[in-house]
Design a protein around this motif. Structure first.
Motif, PDB file in Angstrom:
ATOM      1  N   ASP A 289       0.809  -1.233   0.000  1.00 62.87           N
ATOM      2  CA  ASP A 289       0.000   0.000   0.000  1.00 62.87           C
ATOM      3  C   ASP A 289       0.831   1.265   0.000  1.00 62.87           C
ATOM      4  O   ASP A 289       0.319   2.312   0.390  1.00 62.87           O
ATOM      5  CB  ASP A 289      -0.799   0.077   1.314  1.00 62.87           C
ATOM      6  CG  ASP A 289      -2.213  -0.278   1.131  1.00 62.87           C
ATOM      7  OD1 ASP A 289      -2.557  -0.737   0.059  1.00 62.87           O
ATOM      8  OD2 ASP A 289      -2.978  -0.088   2.092  1.00 62.87           O
ATOM      9  N   SER A 291       3.736   3.480  -2.252  1.00 62.54           N
ATOM     10  CA  SER A 291       4.664   3.581  -3.387  1.00 62.54           C
ATOM     11  C   SER A 291       6.037   4.008  -2.903  1.00 62.54           C
ATOM     12  O   SER A 291       7.042   3.694  -3.540  1.00 62.54           O
ATOM     13  CB  SER A 291       4.155   4.491  -4.505  1.00 62.54           C
ATOM     14  OG  SER A 291       3.350   5.503  -4.066  1.00 62.54           O
ATOM     15  N   THR A 328      -4.208   7.272  -7.450  1.00 60.76           N
ATOM     16  CA  THR A 328      -4.794   8.088  -6.381  1.00 60.76           C
ATOM     17  C   THR A 328      -5.668   9.189  -6.976  1.00 60.76           C
ATOM     18  O   THR A 328      -6.769   9.468  -6.472  1.00 60.76           O
ATOM     19  CB  THR A 328      -3.667   8.711  -5.525  1.00 60.76           C
ATOM     20  OG1 THR A 328      -2.887   7.646  -5.004  1.00 60.76           O
ATOM     21  CG2 THR A 328      -4.208   9.544  -4.389  1.00 60.76           C
ATOM     22  N   GLY A 368       3.499   9.016  -0.593  1.00 56.80           N
ATOM     23  CA  GLY A 368       3.375   7.629  -1.048  1.00 56.80           C
ATOM     24  C   GLY A 368       3.237   6.655   0.098  1.00 56.80           C
ATOM     25  O   GLY A 368       3.995   5.687   0.208  1.00 56.80           O
ATOM     26  N   ILE A 369       2.274   6.914   0.972  1.00 56.38           N
ATOM     27  CA  ILE A 369       2.078   6.041   2.143  1.00 56.38           C
ATOM     28  C   ILE A 369       0.619   5.577   2.193  1.00 56.38           C
ATOM     29  O   ILE A 369      -0.234   6.187   1.548  1.00 56.38           O
ATOM     30  CB  ILE A 369       2.437   6.783   3.457  1.00 56.38           C
ATOM     31  CG1 ILE A 369       1.651   8.093   3.554  1.00 56.38           C
ATOM     32  CG2 ILE A 369       3.929   7.067   3.527  1.00 56.38           C
ATOM     33  CD1 ILE A 369       1.791   8.793   4.885  1.00 56.38           C
ATOM     34  N   ALA A 372      -2.933   7.884   2.226  1.00 56.96           N
ATOM     35  CA  ALA A 372      -2.666   9.320   2.073  1.00 56.96           C
ATOM     36  C   ALA A 372      -3.753   9.966   1.211  1.00 56.96           C
ATOM     37  O   ALA A 372      -4.193  11.083   1.473  1.00 56.96           O
ATOM     38  CB  ALA A 372      -1.299   9.532   1.445  1.00 56.96           C
ATOM     39  N   GLY A 373      -4.216   9.233   0.196  1.00 57.29           N
ATOM     40  CA  GLY A 373      -5.222   9.782  -0.706  1.00 57.29           C
ATOM     41  C   GLY A 373      -6.552  10.036  -0.001  1.00 57.29           C
ATOM     42  O   GLY A 373      -7.268  10.980  -0.341  1.00 57.29           O
ATOM     43  N   ASP A 411      -6.918   0.990  -1.755  1.00 61.22           N
ATOM     44  CA  ASP A 411      -5.560   1.548  -1.705  1.00 61.22           C
ATOM     45  C   ASP A 411      -4.540   0.594  -2.331  1.00 61.22           C
ATOM     46  O   ASP A 411      -3.611   0.999  -3.026  1.00 61.22           O
ATOM     47  CB  ASP A 411      -5.202   1.843  -0.236  1.00 61.22           C
ATOM     48  CG  ASP A 411      -4.059   2.846  -0.109  1.00 61.22           C
ATOM     49  OD1 ASP A 411      -3.545   3.292  -1.153  1.00 61.22           O
ATOM     50  OD2 ASP A 411      -3.683   3.172   1.030  1.00 61.22           O
ATOM     51  N   ARG A 414      -4.914   1.088  -6.068  1.00 58.34           N
ATOM     52  CA  ARG A 414      -4.469   2.373  -6.640  1.00 58.34           C
ATOM     53  C   ARG A 414      -2.959   2.535  -6.499  1.00 58.34           C
ATOM     54  O   ARG A 414      -2.300   3.118  -7.362  1.00 58.34           O
ATOM     55  CB  ARG A 414      -5.232   3.553  -6.038  1.00 58.34           C
ATOM     56  CG  ARG A 414      -5.040   3.799  -4.559  1.00 58.34           C
ATOM     57  CD  ARG A 414      -5.886   4.971  -4.089  1.00 58.34           C
ATOM     58  NE  ARG A 414      -5.575   5.375  -2.741  1.00 58.34           N
ATOM     59  CZ  ARG A 414      -6.347   5.204  -1.683  1.00 58.34           C
ATOM     60  NH1 ARG A 414      -7.507   4.600  -1.817  1.00 58.34           N
ATOM     61  NH2 ARG A 414      -5.989   5.619  -0.487  1.00 58.34           N
ATOM     62  N   THR A 415      -2.386   1.984  -5.413  1.00 62.01           N
ATOM     63  CA  THR A 415      -0.932   2.089  -5.249  1.00 62.01           C
ATOM     64  C   THR A 415      -0.219   1.323  -6.369  1.00 62.01           C
ATOM     65  O   THR A 415       0.809   1.765  -6.883  1.00 62.01           O
ATOM     66  CB  THR A 415      -0.509   1.532  -3.865  1.00 62.01           C
ATOM     67  OG1 THR A 415      -1.286   2.190  -2.866  1.00 62.01           O
ATOM     68  CG2 THR A 415       0.957   1.776  -3.586  1.00 62.01           C
ATOM     69  N   ASN A 418      -0.235   3.518  -9.241  1.00 60.73           N
ATOM     70  CA  ASN A 418       0.730   4.615  -9.032  1.00 60.73           C
ATOM     71  C   ASN A 418       2.141   4.166  -9.424  1.00 60.73           C
ATOM     72  O   ASN A 418       2.866   4.867 -10.131  1.00 60.73           O
ATOM     73  CB  ASN A 418       0.752   5.038  -7.554  1.00 60.73           C
ATOM     74  CG  ASN A 418      -0.515   5.769  -7.139  1.00 60.73           C
ATOM     75  OD1 ASN A 418      -1.282   6.210  -7.988  1.00 60.73           O
ATOM     76  ND2 ASN A 418      -0.742   5.908  -5.835  1.00 60.73           N
TER      77      ASN A 418
HETATM   78  N1  ASP Z   1      -1.071   4.514  -0.846  1.00 59.74           N
HETATM   79  C1  ASP Z   1      -0.862   5.355  -1.993  1.00 59.74           C
HETATM   80  C2  ASP Z   1       0.591   5.273  -2.424  1.00 59.74           C
HETATM   81  O1  ASP Z   1       1.443   5.011  -1.624  1.00 59.74           O
HETATM   82  C3  ASP Z   1      -1.272   6.765  -1.751  1.00 59.74           C
HETATM   83  C4  ASP Z   1      -2.776   6.818  -1.548  1.00 59.74           C
HETATM   84  O2  ASP Z   1      -3.506   6.921  -2.533  1.00 59.74           O
HETATM   85  O3  ASP Z   1      -3.237   6.722  -0.431  1.00 59.74           O
HETATM   86  O4  ASP Z   1       0.904   5.473  -3.571  1.00 59.74           O
END
Ligand code: ASP
Length: 440
Positions: A289, A291, A328, A368-369, A372-373, A411, A414-415, A418
């Protein structure tokens, strides 16, 4: 090497499947799903997330310095920098438009009034119960869009690069490493020893990365088990199912069709082969989860099997893991419009344009945690609310509680997109900044 990476991929996939089974059949019990601080999460953090995060800051510094000294020429760097930023912005905008179009077309928030009311109540309860998220969301709300951007800009010009390292803020480190790398390149013979040093230090760092990567299967097992144990598969089929479905459809269109098409048009490479070469990074993104935590694996795959140049990926990937978030951006557009639909608002075209622009900005601002989105989504909601100001109505912040419970699953997906977006950028930019055949 390739035999070892095949083994590693097989182990990661196996541990994911076992993690799902363990999470669903042993941990998850619909009466009392496991909590957020369950031991499986702590073990996953300890075994995988923390070791990967330990590498990220030194890796960003060394990789940007080593990459920039290889490029050397500031005008070439300028071309690479501008093309990278244009690619990132362009692909994120496409992602948001896909998200906004799908959610407007499928209308997943138009539910039976009773179901909608239950979801709203449950969402409020979850929002009230989750103190950490509530505080993060309220803090974000207290900042205006302008101050959020001012904050990002001041991170780009740090006064103390060590403070940025200590606080894990990558933008300032990238900018400093860029200037320092250029200076080392400009120094000619005087700085030759330092160039060699940083190049060798970067190679050493990548060897360290290759060791740590072997922890991925174990960590992924615990993290996936925890996710499934907290959410349970039935949720995907519940009333939030159509919302999850629209996000996943959008991610699939963007990740499996649009980005491959762009990659093919710009480089002529087979995008699906490249996707396969990046598989360990994509699986790690799915499992962690994050990036940012995945960055070491992304660099290892891109510069190894993926055939990306060090000149390009040493700069493009660290930057991408912080600012480039196609998944995201797409998700924020879908989630915000979904919540407005659920609470009975009809968004006009002009409000959708506000969503498109602010969701892109909010995604750039998201770290990228994990999750976060979900927090930066507040920026989008606030912008739409202010454009609705004339009507005297606004979406309450607690609405985010509705999707809080299923955010982890969304998440993960989507990660992955990303990281895939970052990888395609590295491949495209390899054309602009290829490595010399002798390896320099
Ligand atoms: N978890 C996603 C990332 O690390 C960020 C997010 O959309 O919460 O890319």
């Amino acid at each position: 090497m390739s035999k070892a990476t095949n083994w590693l991929t097989a182990l990661i996939v196996l541990s994911m499947v076992l993690g799902v089974l363990f999470g669903e059949f042993i941990l998850f019990d619909s009466d009392t799903p496991i909590g957020g601080d369950h031991w499986t999460k702590s073990v996953g953090d300890l075994v995988l997330i923390r070791p990967l995060k330990m590498l990220v800051i030194p890796l960003i510094f060394l990789s940007v310095v080593a990459g920039i000294t290889r490029i050397g020429d500031p005008s070439k760097l300028g071309r690479l920098g501008l093309s990278t930023v244009a690619y990132y912005l362009g692909t994120m905008l496409i992602a948001v438009v896909i998200g906004a179009s799908l959610v407007s077309f499928f209308q997943p928030g138009q539910l039976d009034p009773e179901v909608a009311a239950t979801l709203q109540q449950d969402g409020q309860a979850l929002f009230d119960a989750n103190e950490t998220k509530r505080t993060q969301i309220q803090d974000m709300q207290s900042q205006s869009l302008g101050s959020t951007w001012m904050n990002i800009l001041s991170q780009c010009i740090p006064t103390n690069v060590f403070a940025e390292m200590v606080n894990g803020r990558p933008l300032g480190i990238i900018v400093f490493a860029l200037g320092f790398g250029l200076a080392l390149a400009a120094g000619g013979r005087r700085t030759e020893a330092a160039r060699r040093f940083f190049d060798a230090a970067f190679e050493g760092m990548m060897i360290f990365v290759q060791w740590v990567i072997w922890l991925t299967p174990i960590g992924v097992f615990f993290l996936v088990a925890w996710t499934v144990g907290t959410i349970g598969f039935a949720t995907i089929l519940g009333p939030l199912g159509s919302y999850i479905g629209v996000v996943l459809l959008g991610l699939l269109i963007h990740g499996a069709l649009v980005l491959p098409l762009i990659l093919w048009l710009l480089t002529g490479t087979n995008p699906y082969r490249f996707m396969w070469q990046m598989r360990r990074a994509l699986l790690t993104a799915f499992g962690t989860d994050s990036s940012s935590a995945t960055l070491p694996v992304t660099m290892d795959c891109a510069e190894g099997e993926g055939g990306c140049s060090k000149r390009a990926s040493n700069f493009v990937l660290p930057l991408g893991s912080t600012v480039n978030m196609d998944g995201t951006a797409l998700y924020e557009a879908v989630a915000v419009v979904f919540l407005f639909q659920l609470f009975g608002f009809e968004l006009a075209f002009s409000e959708l344009v506000v969503v498109v622009i602010t969701a892109t900005l909010a995604a750039i601002g998201a770290a990228g945690i994990p999750s976060a989105g979900l927090v930066t989504m507040v920026i989008v909601i606030a912008a739409v609310n202010s454009s609705l100001a004339g009507t005297g109505e606004a979406l309450p912040l607690a609405a985010i509680g509705v999707i809080l419970g299923v955010d982890r699953i969304v998440d993960m997906c989507r990660t992955t997109v990303n990281v895939w977006g970052d990888a395609t950028a590295a491949k495209v930019m390899t054309r602009i900044a290829p490595d010399d055949p002798d390896g320099d």
